[in-house]
Motif scaffolding. Structure first.
Motif, PDB file in Angstrom:
ATOM      1  N   ASP A  56       0.842  -1.194   0.000  1.00 44.46           N
ATOM      2  CA  ASP A  56       0.000   0.000   0.000  1.00 44.46           C
ATOM      3  C   ASP A  56       0.880   1.248   0.000  1.00 44.46           C
ATOM      4  OD1 ASP A  56      -2.503  -1.296   0.067  1.00 44.46           O
ATOM      5  OD2 ASP A  56      -2.303  -1.638   2.223  1.00 44.46           O
ATOM      6  N   ALA A  57       0.527   2.196  -0.850  1.00 45.56           N
ATOM      7  CA  ALA A  57       1.242   3.465  -0.969  1.00 45.56           C
ATOM      8  C   ALA A  57       0.225   4.600  -0.898  1.00 45.56           C
ATOM      9  CB  ALA A  57       2.012   3.513  -2.290  1.00 45.56           C
ATOM     10  N   PRO A  58       0.667   5.837  -0.731  1.00 50.32           N
ATOM     11  CA  PRO A  58      -0.285   6.947  -0.649  1.00 50.32           C
ATOM     12  C   PRO A  58      -1.212   7.069  -1.851  1.00 50.32           C
ATOM     13  CG  PRO A  58       1.859   7.659   0.132  1.00 50.32           C
ATOM     14  CD  PRO A  58       2.047   6.272  -0.419  1.00 50.32           C
ATOM     15  N   ARG A 114       1.743 -11.885 -11.600  1.00 49.04           N
ATOM     16  CA  ARG A 114       1.411 -12.087 -10.183  1.00 49.04           C
ATOM     17  C   ARG A 114       1.217 -10.747  -9.478  1.00 49.04           C
ATOM     18  NH1 ARG A 114       4.381 -12.006  -5.447  1.00 49.04           N
ATOM     19  NH2 ARG A 114       3.547 -13.299  -3.757  1.00 49.04           N
ATOM     20  N   ILE A 115       2.083  -9.795  -9.786  1.00 52.01           N
ATOM     21  CA  ILE A 115       1.977  -8.467  -9.174  1.00 52.01           C
ATOM     22  C   ILE A 115       0.660  -7.803  -9.576  1.00 52.01           C
ATOM     23  CG2 ILE A 115       2.973  -6.145  -9.268  1.00 52.01           C
ATOM     24  CD1 ILE A 115       5.743  -7.565  -9.383  1.00 52.01           C
ATOM     25  N   ALA A 116       0.306  -7.903 -10.839  1.00 52.90           N
ATOM     26  CA  ALA A 116      -0.950  -7.313 -11.307  1.00 52.90           C
ATOM     27  C   ALA A 116      -2.153  -7.996 -10.661  1.00 52.90           C
ATOM     28  CB  ALA A 116      -1.037  -7.410 -12.829  1.00 52.90           C
ATOM     29  N   LEU A 117      -2.143  -9.313 -10.579  1.00 49.70           N
ATOM     30  CA  LEU A 117      -3.253 -10.040  -9.973  1.00 49.70           C
ATOM     31  C   LEU A 117      -3.377  -9.742  -8.484  1.00 49.70           C
ATOM     32  CD1 LEU A 117      -2.861 -13.508 -11.733  1.00 49.70           C
ATOM     33  CD2 LEU A 117      -4.692 -11.840 -12.098  1.00 49.70           C
ATOM     34  N   SER A 118      -2.294  -9.279  -7.869  1.00 46.68           N
ATOM     35  CA  SER A 118      -2.317  -8.903  -6.457  1.00 46.68           C
ATOM     36  C   SER A 118      -2.818  -7.482  -6.253  1.00 46.68           C
ATOM     37  CB  SER A 118      -0.918  -9.062  -5.848  1.00 46.68           C
ATOM     38  OG  SER A 118      -0.501 -10.417  -5.885  1.00 46.68           O
ATOM     39  N   GLY A 119      -3.211  -6.826  -7.338  1.00 47.49           N
ATOM     40  CA  GLY A 119      -3.869  -5.533  -7.223  1.00 47.49           C
ATOM     41  C   GLY A 119      -2.991  -4.322  -7.424  1.00 47.49           C
ATOM     42  N   ALA A 120      -1.792  -4.495  -7.962  1.00 45.93           N
ATOM     43  CA  ALA A 120      -0.906  -3.342  -8.158  1.00 45.93           C
ATOM     44  C   ALA A 120      -1.494  -2.377  -9.179  1.00 45.93           C
ATOM     45  CB  ALA A 120       0.467  -3.797  -8.610  1.00 45.93           C
ATOM     46  N   ASP A 121      -1.431  -1.089  -8.843  1.00 43.37           N
ATOM     47  CA  ASP A 121      -1.817  -0.048  -9.791  1.00 43.37           C
ATOM     48  C   ASP A 121      -0.682   0.292 -10.745  1.00 43.37           C
ATOM     49  OD1 ASP A 121      -4.499   0.659  -8.867  1.00 43.37           O
ATOM     50  OD2 ASP A 121      -3.502   1.357  -7.051  1.00 43.37           O
ATOM     51  N   VAL A 122       0.547   0.126 -10.292  1.00 44.45           N
ATOM     52  CA  VAL A 122       1.726   0.477 -11.082  1.00 44.45           C
ATOM     53  C   VAL A 122       2.887  -0.360 -10.567  1.00 44.45           C
ATOM     54  CG1 VAL A 122       2.261   2.424  -9.548  1.00 44.45           C
ATOM     55  CG2 VAL A 122       3.187   2.402 -11.872  1.00 44.45           C
ATOM     56  N   LEU A 123       3.787  -0.732 -11.454  1.00 46.90           N
ATOM     57  CA  LEU A 123       4.975  -1.508 -11.092  1.00 46.90           C
ATOM     58  C   LEU A 123       6.209  -0.624 -11.185  1.00 46.90           C
ATOM     59  CD1 LEU A 123       6.642  -4.065 -10.519  1.00 46.90           C
ATOM     60  CD2 LEU A 123       6.430  -4.659 -12.950  1.00 46.90           C
ATOM     61  N   ALA A 124       6.950  -0.518 -10.085  1.00 47.08           N
ATOM     62  CA  ALA A 124       8.237   0.177 -10.068  1.00 47.08           C
ATOM     63  C   ALA A 124       9.323  -0.844 -10.357  1.00 47.08           C
ATOM     64  CB  ALA A 124       8.466   0.837  -8.717  1.00 47.08           C
TER      65      ALA A 124
END
Length: 264
Positions: A135-137, A157-167
């Motif tokens: 979680d980020a601001p 996997r990152i996308a399926l975990s709900g990430a809005d953006v990948l750094a």
């Protein structure tokens, strides 16, 4: 938050010059904050350099999570901004090739690179997460490092975990490619972004280090897989996160629900 301004930055990084690198990182973070960036991504091993001779040299340039020098970077952030910084991590069982996700007041996460490239296998201990989401601001932030992204399972996997953006901090050695073509790693990132409607913010090194020429692939890939910004030193773009959270493809399809993992 509906929109997010992101900056991918490639500062001058000198191997072993930890204090100098931290000072330069703080400078570019402050500049990105002045330009309105809410997410700032710096390269892999940005505090230390990459082309180490041996494990002892890694440890000499490694940082612990509680090192007071992190304050220099955190003080450069605004209250709402996040910086993702690659570093050599000194910890029991390490060293690790790690990315720290920082706010002004907190460490959101320290992600240890799971997939080690080339001679890294002799220098670092691999991590035990296939990417991470925190979680980020501004929403949900995905974390991976360089070679991790070349395994399609990781960004998915990152996308399926709900990430809005990948750094994605990286250190991409330049490889031959046909004239006019993008680097292959960039193309892979574009495909990953498109397949999950997840933007990817890539910070690469530029120039060379101990005879290794870097690709200079610093870029922002939008959620449709297109390059929103590309520059070897500084790439900045505005992303509409809200629209990208909808994975539907009207009238019949959906990027995630159409998956059939029982067949894979």
């Amino acid at each position: 938050m509906t929109t997010l301004t992101v900056a991918a930055i490639s500062p001058v990084v000198r191997i072993g010059d930890v204090d100098g690198n931290l000072a330069r990182l703080a400078d570019v973070i402050r500049d990105a904050v002045r330009r309105g960036a809410g997410l700032i991504v710096l390269p892999e091993l940005a505090t230390s350099g990459c082309m180490f001779a041996d494990r002892d040299e890694v440890l000499a340039a490694a940082l612990r999570r509680d090192d007071p020098r992190w304050r220099l970077l955190q003080d450069a952030l605004s209250e709402s901004a996040v910086a993702v910084v690659g570093y050599a991590e000194d910890d029991d069982g390490g060293p690790y090739n790690t990315s720290a996700a920082l706010t002004r007041d907190r460490r959101l996460h320290d992600y240890r690179k799971a997939h080690l490239w080339g001679a890294e296998v002799n220098l670092f201990t691999p991590g035990h997460e296939a990417g991470a989401v925190v979680d980020a601001p501004f929403g949900r932030l995905g974390l991976a490092v360089c070679y991790d992204d070349e395994f399609p399972e990781v960004p998915r996997r990152i996308a399926l975990s709900g990430a809005d953006v990948l750094a994605l901090p990286v250190a991409w050695p330049a490889v031959p490619r046909p004239a006019g073509e993008h680097p292959p790693e960039t193309i892979q990132a574009m495909g990953s972004a498109r397949s999950s409607r997840m933007p990817i913010v890539i910070a690469d090194h530029h120039g060379s280090e101990r005879g290794v020429e870097w690709t200079g692939g610093t870029a922002v890939v939008d959620g449709l897989g297109w390059l929103a910004a590309e520059d070897e030193r500084f790439a900045m773009a505005e992303l509409d996160l809200e629209s990208l959270r909808d994975k539907s493809l009207p009238p019949y399809n959906h990027l995630f629900r159409d998956r059939r993992p029982e067949l894979y």
